[in-house]
Design a protein around this motif. Structure first.
Motif, PDB file in Angstrom:
ATOM      1  N   UNK A 186     -40.267 -95.928 -58.756  1.00  0.00           N
ATOM      2  CA  UNK A 186     -41.461 -95.496 -58.007  1.00  0.00           C
ATOM      3  C   UNK A 186     -41.558 -93.978 -57.703  1.00  0.00           C
ATOM      4  N   UNK A 187     -40.884 -93.342 -57.005  1.00  0.00           N
ATOM      5  CA  UNK A 187     -39.972 -93.729 -55.935  1.00  0.00           C
ATOM      6  C   UNK A 187     -40.901 -94.014 -54.792  1.00  0.00           C
ATOM      7  N   UNK A 188     -40.285 -95.099 -54.248  1.00  0.00           N
ATOM      8  CA  UNK A 188     -41.112 -95.634 -52.749  1.00  0.00           C
ATOM      9  C   UNK A 188     -40.086 -96.593 -52.153  1.00  0.00           C
ATOM     10  N   UNK A 189     -40.566 -96.804 -50.776  1.00  0.00           N
ATOM     11  CA  UNK A 189     -39.656 -97.510 -49.797  1.00  0.00           C
ATOM     12  C   UNK A 189     -40.662 -98.855 -49.470  1.00  0.00           C
ATOM     13  N   UNK A 190     -39.893 -99.940 -49.287  1.00  0.00           N
ATOM     14  CA  UNK A 190     -40.268-101.168 -48.832  1.00  0.00           C
ATOM     15  C   UNK A 190     -39.662-101.624 -47.543  1.00  0.00           C
ATOM     16  N   UNK A 191     -40.278-102.246 -46.784  1.00  0.00           N
ATOM     17  CA  UNK A 191     -39.345-102.845 -45.578  1.00  0.00           C
ATOM     18  C   UNK A 191     -39.906-104.262 -45.528  1.00  0.00           C
ATOM     19  N   UNK A 192     -38.969-105.247 -45.398  1.00  0.00           N
ATOM     20  CA  UNK A 192     -39.137-106.635 -45.020  1.00  0.00           C
ATOM     21  C   UNK A 192     -38.294-107.061 -43.622  1.00  0.00           C
ATOM     22  N   UNK A 193     -39.031-108.080 -42.948  1.00  0.00           N
ATOM     23  CA  UNK A 193     -38.335-108.352 -41.956  1.00  0.00           C
ATOM     24  C   UNK A 193     -38.648-109.881 -41.785  1.00  0.00           C
ATOM     25  N   UNK A 194     -37.713-110.450 -40.762  1.00  0.00           N
ATOM     26  CA  UNK A 194     -37.886-111.935 -40.754  1.00  0.00           C
ATOM     27  C   UNK A 194     -36.721-112.254 -39.654  1.00  0.00           C
ATOM     28  N   UNK A 195     -36.425-113.856 -39.936  1.00  0.00           N
ATOM     29  CA  UNK A 195     -35.195-114.392 -39.051  1.00  0.00           C
ATOM     30  C   UNK A 195     -34.287-115.082 -40.384  1.00  0.00           C
ATOM     31  N   UNK A 196     -33.107-115.245 -39.872  1.00  0.00           N
ATOM     32  CA  UNK A 196     -32.162-115.893 -40.528  1.00  0.00           C
ATOM     33  C   UNK A 196     -31.810-117.087 -39.861  1.00  0.00           C
ATOM     34  N   UNK A 197     -31.413-118.231 -40.658  1.00  0.00           N
ATOM     35  CA  UNK A 197     -30.536-119.174 -40.225  1.00  0.00           C
ATOM     36  C   UNK A 197     -29.297-119.470 -41.092  1.00  0.00           C
ATOM     37  N   UNK A 206     -17.531-119.787 -43.603  1.00  0.00           N
ATOM     38  CA  UNK A 206     -18.254-119.636 -44.935  1.00  0.00           C
ATOM     39  C   UNK A 206     -19.730-120.320 -44.813  1.00  0.00           C
ATOM     40  N   UNK A 207     -20.602-119.560 -45.490  1.00  0.00           N
ATOM     41  CA  UNK A 207     -22.232-119.970 -45.606  1.00  0.00           C
ATOM     42  C   UNK A 207     -22.302-121.345 -46.198  1.00  0.00           C
ATOM     43  N   UNK A 208     -22.655-122.300 -45.534  1.00  0.00           N
ATOM     44  CA  UNK A 208     -23.161-123.643 -46.269  1.00  0.00           C
ATOM     45  C   UNK A 208     -24.657-123.490 -46.677  1.00  0.00           C
ATOM     46  N   UNK A 209     -25.397-122.662 -46.016  1.00  0.00           N
ATOM     47  CA  UNK A 209     -26.917-122.594 -46.073  1.00  0.00           C
ATOM     48  C   UNK A 209     -27.420-121.332 -45.446  1.00  0.00           C
ATOM     49  N   UNK A 210     -28.283-120.703 -46.123  1.00  0.00           N
ATOM     50  CA  UNK A 210     -28.931-119.514 -45.800  1.00  0.00           C
ATOM     51  C   UNK A 210     -30.350-119.452 -45.845  1.00  0.00           C
ATOM     52  N   UNK A 211     -30.997-119.796 -44.744  1.00  0.00           N
ATOM     53  CA  UNK A 211     -32.573-119.936 -44.769  1.00  0.00           C
ATOM     54  C   UNK A 211     -33.010-118.440 -44.187  1.00  0.00           C
ATOM     55  N   UNK A 212     -33.845-118.024 -44.994  1.00  0.00           N
ATOM     56  CA  UNK A 212     -34.673-116.631 -44.733  1.00  0.00           C
ATOM     57  C   UNK A 212     -36.023-116.936 -44.592  1.00  0.00           C
ATOM     58  N   UNK A 213     -36.516-116.763 -43.309  1.00  0.00           N
ATOM     59  CA  UNK A 213     -37.952-116.724 -42.820  1.00  0.00           C
ATOM     60  C   UNK A 213     -38.469-115.418 -43.166  1.00  0.00           C
ATOM     61  N   UNK A 214     -39.289-114.898 -43.974  1.00  0.00           N
ATOM     62  CA  UNK A 214     -39.766-113.718 -44.264  1.00  0.00           C
ATOM     63  C   UNK A 214     -40.960-113.510 -43.607  1.00  0.00           C
ATOM     64  N   UNK A 215     -41.126-112.733 -42.583  1.00  0.00           N
ATOM     65  CA  UNK A 215     -42.334-112.599 -41.684  1.00  0.00           C
ATOM     66  C   UNK A 215     -43.371-111.947 -42.403  1.00  0.00           C
TER      67      UNK A 215
END
Length: 165
Positions: A121-132, A143-152
């Motif tokens: 582009x050039x450009x920047x993005x930002x995403x945020x949230x919570x992990x489980x 070891x990771x059995x499940x990754x849940x990503x809650x995108x705010x």
């Protein structure tokens, strides 16, 4: 759960973010169990997330490490033209809390933010949230059995990929 096991669980979540930023895909995949689930649910309404990836829409849903491996293969082979060059990312993870589920499982909850630099582009993005992260003790390590990503901020300005979140 011992304090050492809690510390190792927190370290795994931090290490995962660092491996994504360094584009060390093989080492990142090694953090996941074969039966791992990677899920980014959608918001059904302002306060309600989708709860069943089999019957409701998800932003990303990969059931099994093999699907994560396939996505990494497309990315590293150059067959994913939309991701060339691979954007640079910086993941920040904090507020990490570890809860023991049983002797061999832990739930790690944390907040995250990712800065993404898109070369084209050039450009920047930002995403945020919570992990489980649901972790399972396997062969002397977490070891990771499940990754849940809650995108705010789910009003996406570009495609969303596994290494953005």
């Amino acid at each position: 759960m011992t304090p050492e096991h809690k510390a190792l669980a927190c370290e795994l979540v931090a290490r995962e973010a660092q491996l994504l930023d360094q584009q060390r895909w093989t080492e990142w995949l090694d953090l996941y169990r074969e039966d791992a689930v990677f899920w980014v649910p959608t918001w059904k309404s302002d306060g309600t997330l989708s709860s069943d990836p089999d019957t409701e829409l998800s932003l990303i849903y990969m059931d099994g490490r093999a699907l994560l491996h396939e996505r990494v293969q497309r990315l590293t082979s150059g067959r994913s033209v939309a991701a060339m060059p691979v954007p640079r990312t910086t993941h920040l993870v904090g507020g990490t809390l570890v809860d023991a589920i049983d002797a061999d499982a832990a739930l790690v909850q944390s907040a995250w933010m990712t800065h993404i630099y898109l070369h084209k582009q050039p450009e920047s993005l930002a995403y945020a949230g919570r992990y489980e992260h649901l972790l399972r003790w396997q062969d002397g390590q977490w070891r990771i059995a499940r990754k849940k990503v809650v995108l705010t901020n789910d009003q996406l300005r570009s495609k969303l990929d596994f290494f953005y979140v």
